[in-house]
Structures are given as structure tokens and as C-alpha cells.
Design a protein around this motif. Structure first.
Motif, PDB file in Angstrom:
ATOM      1  N   THR A  87      24.003  38.156  44.016  1.00 14.14           N
ATOM      2  CA  THR A  87      24.835  38.852  43.030  1.00 14.14           C
ATOM      3  C   THR A  87      25.446  40.120  43.617  1.00 14.14           C
ATOM      4  OG1 THR A  87      23.398  38.031  41.286  1.00 14.14           O
ATOM      5  CG2 THR A  87      24.847  39.855  40.724  1.00 14.14           C
ATOM      6  N   ILE A  88      24.642  40.876  44.332  1.00 14.13           N
ATOM      7  CA  ILE A  88      25.122  42.134  44.909  1.00 14.13           C
ATOM      8  C   ILE A  88      26.199  41.880  45.970  1.00 14.13           C
ATOM      9  CG2 ILE A  88      24.431  44.093  46.348  1.00 14.13           C
ATOM     10  CD1 ILE A  88      21.791  44.130  44.747  1.00 14.13           C
ATOM     11  N   PHE A  89      25.988  40.873  46.815  1.00 10.76           N
ATOM     12  CA  PHE A  89      26.969  40.605  47.872  1.00 10.76           C
ATOM     13  C   PHE A  89      28.196  39.862  47.351  1.00 10.76           C
ATOM     14  CE2 PHE A  89      23.262  41.202  50.761  1.00 10.76           C
ATOM     15  CZ  PHE A  89      23.753  42.329  51.392  1.00 10.76           C
ATOM     16  N   ALA A  90      28.117  39.227  46.192  1.00 12.51           N
ATOM     17  CA  ALA A  90      29.290  38.567  45.606  1.00 12.51           C
ATOM     18  C   ALA A  90      30.157  39.555  44.830  1.00 12.51           C
ATOM     19  CB  ALA A  90      28.844  37.434  44.684  1.00 12.51           C
ATOM     20  N   TYR A  91      29.616  40.705  44.493  1.00 13.05           N
ATOM     21  CA  TYR A  91      30.349  41.670  43.672  1.00 13.05           C
ATOM     22  C   TYR A  91      31.674  42.130  44.287  1.00 13.05           C
ATOM     23  CZ  TYR A  91      31.283  45.489  40.489  1.00 13.05           C
ATOM     24  OH  TYR A  91      31.878  46.303  39.575  1.00 13.05           O
ATOM     25  N   PRO A  92      31.739  42.428  45.584  1.00 15.85           N
ATOM     26  CA  PRO A  92      33.048  42.843  46.131  1.00 15.85           C
ATOM     27  C   PRO A  92      34.127  41.780  45.964  1.00 15.85           C
ATOM     28  CG  PRO A  92      31.318  43.476  47.635  1.00 15.85           C
ATOM     29  CD  PRO A  92      30.676  42.633  46.578  1.00 15.85           C
ATOM     30  N   GLY A  93      33.784  40.518  46.114  1.00 20.63           N
ATOM     31  CA  GLY A  93      34.766  39.455  45.914  1.00 20.63           C
ATOM     32  C   GLY A  93      35.238  39.385  44.473  1.00 20.63           C
ATOM     33  N   ILE A  94      34.308  39.536  43.542  1.00 18.23           N
ATOM     34  CA  ILE A  94      34.669  39.550  42.128  1.00 18.23           C
ATOM     35  C   ILE A  94      35.549  40.754  41.819  1.00 18.23           C
ATOM     36  CG2 ILE A  94      33.732  39.771  39.787  1.00 18.23           C
ATOM     37  CD1 ILE A  94      31.243  38.257  40.862  1.00 18.23           C
ATOM     38  N   PHE A  95      35.202  41.891  42.391  1.00 14.35           N
ATOM     39  CA  PHE A  95      35.974  43.113  42.153  1.00 14.35           C
ATOM     40  C   PHE A  95      37.409  42.976  42.662  1.00 14.35           C
ATOM     41  CE2 PHE A  95      37.541  47.146  43.876  1.00 14.35           C
ATOM     42  CZ  PHE A  95      37.655  47.868  42.700  1.00 14.35           C
ATOM     43  N   PHE A  96      37.573  42.533  43.901  1.00  8.85           N
ATOM     44  CA  PHE A  96      38.919  42.441  44.461  1.00  8.85           C
ATOM     45  C   PHE A  96      39.729  41.336  43.790  1.00  8.85           C
ATOM     46  CE2 PHE A  96      36.907  44.677  48.121  1.00  8.85           C
ATOM     47  CZ  PHE A  96      37.667  45.823  48.020  1.00  8.85           C
ATOM     48  N   GLY A  97      39.072  40.261  43.379  1.00  5.86           N
ATOM     49  CA  GLY A  97      39.769  39.223  42.622  1.00  5.86           C
ATOM     50  C   GLY A  97      40.256  39.734  41.277  1.00  5.86           C
ATOM     51  N   ALA A  98      39.410  40.493  40.607  1.00  7.34           N
ATOM     52  CA  ALA A  98      39.807  41.066  39.317  1.00  7.34           C
ATOM     53  C   ALA A  98      40.933  42.079  39.497  1.00  7.34           C
ATOM     54  CB  ALA A  98      38.609  41.725  38.636  1.00  7.34           C
ATOM     55  N   GLU A  99      40.866  42.890  40.526  1.00  8.16           N
ATOM     56  CA  GLU A  99      41.928  43.869  40.775  1.00  8.16           C
ATOM     57  C   GLU A  99      43.251  43.177  41.070  1.00  8.16           C
ATOM     58  OE1 GLU A  99      42.312  47.221  40.637  1.00  8.16           O
ATOM     59  OE2 GLU A  99      40.363  47.292  39.692  1.00  8.16           O
ATOM     60  N   TRP A 100      43.204  42.055  41.759  1.00 13.66           N
ATOM     61  CA  TRP A 100      44.423  41.307  42.053  1.00 13.66           C
ATOM     62  C   TRP A 100      45.049  40.799  40.757  1.00 13.66           C
ATOM     63  CZ3 TRP A 100      45.420  35.867  41.894  1.00 13.66           C
ATOM     64  CH2 TRP A 100      46.617  35.500  42.487  1.00 13.66           C
ATOM     65  N   ILE A 101      44.228  40.302  39.855  1.00 12.95           N
ATOM     66  CA  ILE A 101      44.734  39.843  38.562  1.00 12.95           C
ATOM     67  C   ILE A 101      45.222  41.016  37.727  1.00 12.95           C
ATOM     68  CG2 ILE A 101      44.083  38.718  36.394  1.00 12.95           C
ATOM     69  CD1 ILE A 101      42.244  36.918  38.045  1.00 12.95           C
ATOM     70  N   PHE A 102      44.521  42.150  37.784  1.00 14.37           N
ATOM     71  CA  PHE A 102      44.950  43.332  37.034  1.00 14.37           C
ATOM     72  C   PHE A 102      46.324  43.813  37.510  1.00 14.37           C
ATOM     73  CE2 PHE A 102      40.285  44.745  36.351  1.00 14.37           C
ATOM     74  CZ  PHE A 102      40.130  43.764  35.383  1.00 14.37           C
ATOM     75  N   TYR A 103      46.589  43.692  38.801  1.00 17.92           N
ATOM     76  CA  TYR A 103      47.868  44.142  39.348  1.00 17.92           C
ATOM     77  C   TYR A 103      49.032  43.415  38.684  1.00 17.92           C
ATOM     78  CZ  TYR A 103      51.565  45.116  42.712  1.00 17.92           C
ATOM     79  OH  TYR A 103      52.746  45.495  43.283  1.00 17.92           O
ATOM     80  N   TYR A 104      48.886  42.127  38.473  1.00 18.12           N
ATOM     81  CA  TYR A 104      49.947  41.346  37.852  1.00 18.12           C
ATOM     82  C   TYR A 104      49.816  41.273  36.330  1.00 18.12           C
ATOM     83  CZ  TYR A 104      51.057  39.842  42.551  1.00 18.12           C
ATOM     84  OH  TYR A 104      51.415  39.836  43.869  1.00 18.12           O
TER      85      TYR A 104
END
Length: 113
Positions: A87-104
């Protein structure tokens, strides 16, 4: 090297928690809106990305708390650490994926004028 990775993940976690609060505050103030011009699918993905980031942040928080609690237990099974570290090591991927969606998916108050 593990110390640098730990600090980087902790920094991303803190920034993710900050972004959750910031997005909610800007949505409440009207400075940020969901971009409805790009379609219903992107709007739904934006809401789901926010919920996924909030859920992942809560899971990482609970994982850190369980990890600290386990350090003080005399017989803490090490196989309980595997889901926490995943869970801890998957968090950066979830974060950057969410930020990418937030951008658009979001549009700011400045872009609306």
C-alpha cells in the motif's frame, strides 16, 4: 538509499493529504470547478480519482499507525508487513495518476473568465 525512498514516499503522502484538503477548499470557495465541457466520463473519473486518493491516503495512514503499533509488540508477525508495504509503495502511483486526472478534470476560476 532506503532512507531516501522512505522520505520521498513520506513527502508524496503529505503532499497528497495537502492536495485533498486544498481541492476540497477550492471547490467549496468556487475557485475550482469540475470541467463539464470535456464530457461526463471525465467528470466521473475526476470524482473517482479524488475518492481513490482519499481512500489510499486513509489506507497509508492506517498502515503507518499499524506499523508503529507493531514495533512495540513482542511477537509481531512479519507477514503482516507485506500488505502495508504494498500500500505504501503503491501510493505514489495512485497520487500521480489522480493528479493527471485532476489536471484535465478541473478548471480554475481564472480559466473561466
Amino acid at each position: 538509499m532506503p532512507f531516501v525512498v522512505t522520505l520521498l514516499i513520506l513527502f508524496i503522502f503529505l503532499f497528497g493529504a495537502y492536495r485533498l484538503v486544498q481541492i476540497m477548499g477550492r471547490l467549496r470557495n468556487g475557485k475550482l470547478q469540475i470541467n463539464r465541457q470535456r464530457g461526463l466520463l471525465l467528470s466521473a473519473c475526476t470524482v473517482l480519482a479524488y475518492l481513490a486518493l482519499a481512500f489510499a491516503t486513509a489506507l497509508v495512514c492506517a498502515g503507518y499507525a499499524y506499523l508503529v503499533w507493531g514495533l512495540f509488540q513482542p511477537k509481531f508477525p512479519l507477514n503482516h508487513l507485506i500488505p502495508i508495504f504494498v500500500t505504501i509503495f503503491a501510493y505514489p502511483g495512485i497520487f500521480f495518476g489522480a493528479e493527471w486526472i485532476f489536471y484535465y478534470g478541473f478548471t480554475s476560476d481564472q480559466a473561466m473568465h
